[in-house]
Design a protein around this motif. Sequence first.
Motif, PDB file in Angstrom:
ATOM      1  N   ARG A 202       0.247   1.095  -1.348  1.00 13.58           N
ATOM      2  CA  ARG A 202       0.541   2.246  -0.483  1.00 13.58           C
ATOM      3  C   ARG A 202      -0.639   2.552   0.425  1.00 13.58           C
ATOM      4  NH1 ARG A 202       2.981   4.091  -5.283  1.00 13.58           N
ATOM      5  NH2 ARG A 202       1.117   5.302  -5.835  1.00 13.58           N
ATOM      6  N   THR A 205      -0.987  -0.186   3.207  1.00 15.88           N
ATOM      7  CA  THR A 205       0.079  -0.211   4.215  1.00 15.88           C
ATOM      8  C   THR A 205       0.180   1.072   5.024  1.00 15.88           C
ATOM      9  OG1 THR A 205       1.677   0.419   2.488  1.00 15.88           O
ATOM     10  CG2 THR A 205       1.483  -1.926   3.008  1.00 15.88           C
ATOM     11  N   THR A 206      -0.571   2.101   4.648  1.00 15.46           N
ATOM     12  CA  THR A 206      -0.515   3.351   5.414  1.00 15.46           C
ATOM     13  C   THR A 206      -1.836   3.727   6.066  1.00 15.46           C
ATOM     14  OG1 THR A 206      -0.972   4.653   3.407  1.00 15.46           O
ATOM     15  CG2 THR A 206       1.340   4.301   3.988  1.00 15.46           C
ATOM     16  N   HIS A 209      -3.989   0.241   9.111  1.00 18.49           N
ATOM     17  CA  HIS A 209      -3.688  -0.142  10.503  1.00 18.49           C
ATOM     18  C   HIS A 209      -4.372   0.767  11.538  1.00 18.49           C
ATOM     19  CE1 HIS A 209      -0.417   2.843  10.089  1.00 18.49           C
ATOM     20  NE2 HIS A 209      -0.444   2.919  11.402  1.00 18.49           N
ATOM     21  N   ARG A 237       3.136  -9.189   1.818  1.00 17.08           N
ATOM     22  CA  ARG A 237       3.842  -7.997   2.287  1.00 17.08           C
ATOM     23  C   ARG A 237       2.887  -7.062   3.027  1.00 17.08           C
ATOM     24  NH1 ARG A 237       6.323  -5.488  -2.854  1.00 17.08           N
ATOM     25  NH2 ARG A 237       7.174  -3.970  -1.368  1.00 17.08           N
ATOM     26  N   ILE A 238       1.644  -6.956   2.533  1.00  8.55           N
ATOM     27  CA  ILE A 238       0.647  -6.125   3.209  1.00  8.55           C
ATOM     28  C   ILE A 238       0.253  -6.752   4.540  1.00  8.55           C
ATOM     29  CG2 ILE A 238      -1.709  -5.248   3.091  1.00  8.55           C
ATOM     30  CD1 ILE A 238      -1.349  -5.017   0.056  1.00  8.55           C
ATOM     31  N   ALA A 241       3.087  -6.279   7.020  1.00 10.65           N
ATOM     32  CA  ALA A 241       3.249  -4.870   7.406  1.00 10.65           C
ATOM     33  C   ALA A 241       2.163  -4.458   8.402  1.00 10.65           C
ATOM     34  CB  ALA A 241       3.190  -3.981   6.171  1.00 10.65           C
ATOM     35  N   LEU A 242       0.940  -4.904   8.160  1.00 10.23           N
ATOM     36  CA  LEU A 242      -0.163  -4.585   9.070  1.00 10.23           C
ATOM     37  C   LEU A 242       0.077  -5.196  10.440  1.00 10.23           C
ATOM     38  CD1 LEU A 242      -2.969  -3.452   9.645  1.00 10.23           C
ATOM     39  CD2 LEU A 242      -3.934  -5.540   8.657  1.00 10.23           C
ATOM     40  N   LYS A 245       2.745  -3.294  12.400  1.00  5.66           N
ATOM     41  CA  LYS A 245       2.312  -1.998  12.906  1.00  5.66           C
ATOM     42  C   LYS A 245       1.370  -2.130  14.097  1.00  5.66           C
ATOM     43  CE  LYS A 245       3.043   0.674   8.710  1.00  5.66           C
ATOM     44  NZ  LYS A 245       2.450   1.532   7.658  1.00  5.66           N
TER      45      LYS A 245
END
Length: 312
Positions: A202, A205-206, A209, A237-238, A241-242, A245
């Motif tokens: 979490r 991924t939040t 970025h 997955r990380i 996701a980065l 974004k």
Amino acid sequence: MVGMGAYRPAAAVPSEVIAARFGRTGDWIRERTGITSRRYAGEDETVEGMAVEAGKRALENAGLSGQAVDLVIVASCSQPLPIPSIAAGVAARIGAPTAAAYDLNAACSGFCYALAVAADTIRGGSARTVLLIGAEKMTSWVDPTDLGTSIIFGDGAGAVVLTGSDAPGIGPIVWGSDGSASEMIHVPAGGRMHMEGQAVFRWATTEIHPIAIQACDRAGIRPSDLAAIVPHQANLRIVDALAKKLGAKDAVVARDVVDHGNTSAASIPMAMDRLRSEGRVDPDALALLVGFGAGLTYAAQVVRFPSALATV
């Protein structure tokens, strides 16, 4: 940055082998991490030994000998002993016996931290040519019976050679830490690694970025100017996701984690070397490096990929 090199242990361990310990399947691991296999170092493959091999290959790629190196930095969080430093041993074994040498531990952000320090050292005139290595034997610190960590981590080393240049090649770093969350990834005294996987996911991924975007801003570029994005290879997955974004649709995204797992401070230079050796990033092209991990630490900077062989 004038040269790159990497060392990957020969033993590739498929996800199926790891999964069988826990009554799971290889697909179960791949769905959660994206990792198909990871490399395990043998008993004779030490952190220092892997660092030496990666360093030699980076020097060869740069067209330089060890005698040109006046500073060796090894980024690692898996060194087996507190002293002597790994870097001092590396310096002696690459033919730079009088080079300054030290280790730096910022875990998975270590390579980015060390890259900033090395670049500033050259700018300040304290060194002319720096050999920077990320080297890890994470399997020494992972409990093979722990599902959360044993499916992720692997071993290896990656290296770069830095030298002075009139044209900037290492952009300003954006870095920091949050020690209040250090328990999320730690090794207790006398124990093995503990990681709160979901919490780390979490956070990564939040919170990461915006750091990457700040690094682009400080370098005076837009994400669309990037030819490559090289995040710490924590989990596919990380990584994805980065990259999503950041919105750099034309940039090559390093996904070395698929074949080599999470190699902490070694993951970014190993991934960079793979992109270079496969010809996926042009010389002098812009790449964004993003590190994040235990500490909690984080760092990002924009760099130029090495040109042809160095002439210095």
